[in-house]
Design a protein around this motif. Structure first.
Motif: not given
Length: 473
Positions: A116-126, A366-378
């Motif tokens: 959960f932490m990696n999906f919503v923040l750490a990995s997607s944030g990377s 696809l989900g990983s890409a969407i979560m990463s883009i959300i973090l990128l935007v915010f």
């Protein structure tokens, strides 16, 4: 007789259907030793090699000798970590890596928290951070070559486009993604090696290896070193990721341990020599002035001193390739964790679906890409420390898990066993706890944010389990 024949035929047909469904939903083992090394080294040697040295220098109060020691310590600790992952990956060569180990050692709640932490923040944030780094470097290259700077909006669009493009590339199979990773690795290691060799040969500075600090209490010195080592972990980040695709590695009992040892050892050597070659070209006083002026990419200045403008271009293009390789590797490995979580019913059910032809977790990508883009935007703040905090916390639990597995599964086949058991793993756990303490001491705000995300994850997990139970009733 006819009835018996008919029932037997029906049973055979059903068995064949089940077999075909299992085959369709099974990952393909196609990553060899060079592919494993390419994934690990390609992710590890990203943007960090070019700017983390500045943070290490600042955290060691611009002591050249101490900063080199910190880089070496970071590499040795990472290698110790890698040896433990080598045993676990060879013993349980399944997609999901760290998530699988935490689930088997502590149960689904702890494993879910890590994923959960990696999906919503750490990995997607990377992924988001690497995409942003690519667009920033590209903007600087265009400014130097053509005098054209990119606006913040354009850079954001380029970052999003790179995430989408590489996600589409990896949609078409692990073979394609790994091939691209191999190409990026070879192309970027050539100029990095050239920069290192020229710096050592052409540099005129005598590099002091002194590690003395000015009258600091021993606890402060150790905390300073620990906090500086944590900075290097951003550059070494990625060493865990081959285990995430362990379900697609050929001969995992051999190739996972070898890939980890070769990759981490080589990257440590590259990083130490890169910093040393920079010190040969630029004095500590010059580096301090450059960093104080806001430029953390000191390798560009070193290359300019050696080769003029062409040296700057070489470094800039190498940075672009390095970031692309790290970004592509991250997009390969992170969705495999979400795929494993989905198979356990802890993430979106679509994430466990594999493409019938390419055998890739298409919806997880696809989900990983969407979560990463959300973090990128915010936007992203304190990412380096946060990723270090997350990694130290859960990897510490995984290292303890090694002892749990030795006791829980004494007869399980282990193609590779970590050296120096139980003393070396116990020492590694102690180091991890001390480094985690250093994070809390030096950056309490980010550490508390990480703890807060953990606490949020628990009700999310139990909510998922509650609704699963309700649906099954």
């Amino acid at each position: 007789m006819i009835s018996l024949w008919y029932n037997t035929a029906i049973f055979k047909d059903r068995r064949e259907i089940v077999f075909m469904e299992e085959k369709q939903n099974k990952l393909e083992r196609s990553i060899g030793l060079f592919g494993g090394v390419s994934i690990l080294t390609g992710i590890m040697v990203g943007s960090g090699i070019f700017f983390i040295g500045s943070y290490v220098l600042m955290r060691t109060e611009f002591s050249g000798g101490l900063s080199l020691l910190v880089w070496l310590i970071g590499g040795v600790i990472t290698l110790l970590y890698g040896l433990i992952y080598a045993e676990l990956g060879a013993m349980m060569p399944k997609a999901g890596g760290y998530y699988v180990y935490l689930r088997e050692a502590y149960g689904k709640p702890v494993a879910f928290l890590s994923g959960f932490m990696n999906f919503v923040l750490a990995s997607s944030g990377s992924v988001a951070a690497l995409a942003i780094a690519f667009s920033l470097i590209l903007s600087n290259v265009l400014a130097m070559l053509f005098g054209i700077g990119l606006s913040a909006l354009v850079m954001s669009l380029i970052s999003v486009a790179m995430i989408i493009a590489l996600s589409i590339l990896n949609y078409f199979g692990i073979r394609i993604g790994t091939l691209v990773q191999k190409i990026f690795l070879v192309i970027k290691l050539i100029p990095i090696s050239l920069i290192v060799i020229l710096g050592i040969i052409l540099g005129t500075n005598t590099v002091s290896l002194s590690i003395q600090v000015n009258q600091m209490p021993i606890f402060d010195v150790l905390t300073m070193i620990g906090y500086a080592v944590i900075a290097t972990f951003w550059a070494y980040e990625g060493w865990t990721n081959l285990n995430n695709v362990a379900g697609e590695v050929e001969k995992p009992g051999r190739n996972i341990p070898l890939s980890l040892i070769v990759s981490i050892g080589s990257v440590t050597l590259i990083y130490v020599l890169y910093q040393f070659s920079t010190f040969r070209v630029l004095s500590i006083n010059q580096l301090q002035a450059i960093i104080a002026g806001g430029n953390i990419y000191t390798g560009i200045d070193a290359a300019y001193v050696m080769l003029g403008s062409i040296g700057m271009y070489i470094v800039m293009f190498t940075m672009l390739l390095s970031v692309l390789g790290a970004l592509n590797g991250s997009i390969i490995v992170f969705p495999r964790v979400y795929y494993a979580m989905s198979k356990d019913g802890l993430l979106f059910q679509k994430f466990k679906v594999l493409h019938p032809k390419y055998k890739t977790p298409i919806y997880a990508i696809l989900g990983s890409a969407i979560m990463s883009i959300i973090l990128l935007v915010f936007g992203l703040d304190d990412l380096i420390t946060f990723i270090a905090f997350t990694g130290l916390l859960f990897n510490g639990l995984i290292f303890i898990g090694l002892f749990i597995f030795r006791k829980k599964y004494p007869n399980k086949r282990r193609p590779y066993k970590v050296w120096g058991y139980p003393y070396l793993p116990a020492f590694t756990i102690l180091i991890t706890l001390l480094l985690l303490l250093a994070v809390y001491v030096e950056d309490i705000r980010t550490s508390l944010i990480g703890t807060g995300v953990l606490l949020i994850g628990l009700p999310v997990y139990y909510g998922i389990e509650y609704f699963k139970k309700k649906r099954s009733e």
